[in-house]
Design a protein around this motif. Structure first.
Motif: not given
Length: 508
Positions: A264, A167, A267, A198-199, A261, A205-206, A203, A210, A164
């Motif tokens: 993301n 990216d 994201y 990502h992704p 996944y 995620a924020r 696995y 999520w 994260l």
């Protein structure tokens, strides 16, 4: 303000490990990806696009050069991409384009630019030979860099991770570059490549992404785990390479991994939306070609397999969308390849590739995008971790044939069997197809020679890596430099000129 005669600018948006089966015609309905869905509406969508090789560095070298790994010699994630292989960045730069990269391209070796005039970030992965596999030790697991299922059993939520952080930086520098390009200080057309990690697993995620997938209908794989002894030989090798026997993966682990996944993807969609918004607000969108693509896919627990490194649809199929002046918004069913991006860009902007076409495996997709003709059968290669000898594949119409000197052939009909559960290689009814495709692949590939070249490359790199890590160490990792004396306001600048020049639009 652009003029009709201005060469088009190019924005390449690349993501990592995005399963193309989730993009049957743009993002699947269950995905929260509004910006990619909007891009799909104005793009030609190549619904059956394949990577040249289902692993990061080989896939990316092939994507940039239009050449298969057997030509680039980027067989795995630690093979050097040599400086004498032209990429789309070289071709465009030679034609007068400014070329820049923000993000990952996994270049291995001392050349960390490969035609890019400017690189805005470092890479996320090492540039040396430390990840070199060894075909002389089949079955050896190198635990400190091989995949394991910790990405699956550890799936969940975090507000910041290694990836994260990366990216976020990629998107920031890409947006800053778009603003700078809009100012018009450089009159050349430009190609900006923005490449997110990502992704790709882990696995994680924020939470706000999520939470979008709490009731997602796609959290369970379509095909349940297949027992080890019933998997094909290469799948068995991949399961051993990822040490699956040492991990107890529960159904909930699988659902959490897939949920992260998908989160993301959302994201990355948000980051891409930010860049497309800058493009629009800075009046650049009308004359900019936008390409969205991934390097390879992810099995996501289908059949009990994870990550990539095989020619099954989840691993080998990727999204490809192109929004360009003169191309219709349409869906193309016939198979395409990431190898095709370079010749497609060349045709769209009027570049002559005649001098290198004898060594190019890609084909322009401009004709197919307009409903004129179709691409030849699509080739793929794999000669990296988890393999004991090179594997090759060909997608021809509904058929996919996989060959390896160590294994029985695998022939599947994707129209009739989209999950690739039935091997038709020994089916008498398929004998004509099997014979025709085998002949085409034998004409294209000498697998014994391919194997010998991979082994020689591995042996050389093992010697060089051990030597270069003995004594003083000079890393090849790209070091992005900023000229602080040329940023913002300095005393060798005229403040009035500076403020006017850095404003866009001006006079409003």
């Amino acid at each position: 303000m652009t003029r009709p005669t201005d060469p088009p600018n190019i924005l390449v948006l690349m993501v990592d490990q995005l399963n193309g089966t989730l993009f049957p015609d743009g993002p699947a309905d269950f995905l929260h990806a509004p910006h990619l869905k909007a891009l799909a509406q104005r793009s030609v969508r190549f619904a059956n696009t394949y990577t040249a090789s289902p692993l990061c560095a080989p896939a990316r070298a092939s994507f940039m050069s239009g050449q298969l790994p057997s030509r680039t010699r980027v067989y795995d994630n630690a093979a050097e991409f040599t400086s004498d292989i032209p990429t789309y960045a070289h071709h465009l730069r030679r034609a007068g384009y400014h070329t820049a990269l923000s993000g990952k391209m996994h270049f291995v070796g001392p050349d960390q630019l490969h035609g890019f005039e400017e690189r805005l970030t470092t890479d996320i992965y090492p540039a040396d030979f430390g990840w070199t596999p060894d075909y002389t030790k089949p079955g050896e697991r190198i635990d400190w860099w091989y995949h394991n299922l910790g990405s699956v059993t550890g799936a969940g939520v975090a507000e910041i991770t290694n990836q994260l952080e990366y990216d976020d930086e990629v998107a920031y520098h890409a947006a800053r570059k778009l603003y700078d390009l809009a100012r018009g200080h450089d009159a050349r057309p430009w190609c900006l490549t923005v490449s997110f990690t990502h992704p790709h697993d882990p696995y994680v995620a924020r939470k706000r992404f999520w939470d979008l997938y709490e009731d997602c209908p796609a959290l369970d794989p379509i095909v349940p785990p297949i027992p080890f002894e019933e998997q094909d030989p290469h799948a068995q090798r991949l399961m051993l390479a990822s040490d699956q026997a040492a991990s107890h993966v529960t159904d909930e682990d699988v659902r959490r991994s897939r949920r992260a996944y998908f989160a993301n993807i959302s994201y990355v969609d948000e980051k891409i939306g930010e860049l497309l918004d800058v493009l629009e607000r800075c009046r650049l969108s009308e004359n900019t070609i936008v390409i969205f693509v991934s390097d390879h896919g992810d099995m996501l627990g289908e059949r009990g397999l994870w990550f990539k490194m095989n020619f099954l649809e989840g691993s080998a199929r990727v999204p490809l969308m192109i929004a360009a002046p003169g191309l219709p918004a349409a869906r193309v069913e016939r198979a395409a390849s990431t190898l095709d991006v370079l010749p497609t860009l060349a045709e769209l902007v009027g570049l002559d590739l005649a001098s290198v076409m004898p060594w190019t495996d890609g084909e322009s997709l401009v004709g197919p995008a307009r409903g004129e003709g179709a691409r030849s059968p699509v080739p793929m290669e794999y000669a990296a971790e988890g393999s004991y000898a090179p594997l090759v594949a060909l997608r021809d119409g509904p058929w996919k044939l996989i060959l390896c000197d160590l294994d029985p052939p695998i022939l599947t009909n994707l129209d009739e069997d989209p999950q690739e559960l039935v091997n038709r290689a020994q089916d008498p009814a398929c004998a004509p197809v099997m014979a025709e495709m085998t002949a085409a692949m034998t004409a294209r590939w000498d697998l014994a020679r391919f194997d010998a070249e991979v082994r020689a490359s591995q042996a050389r790199r093992h010697v060089v890596y051990e030597a270069l890590r003995n004594g003083a160490y000079y890393p090849w990792d790209f070091q992005p430099l900023q000229q602080a004396s040329e940023r913002y306001m300095r005393n060798h600048m005229d403040l009035n000129v500076l403020e006017d020049g850095q404003r866009f639009p001006r006079g409003e």
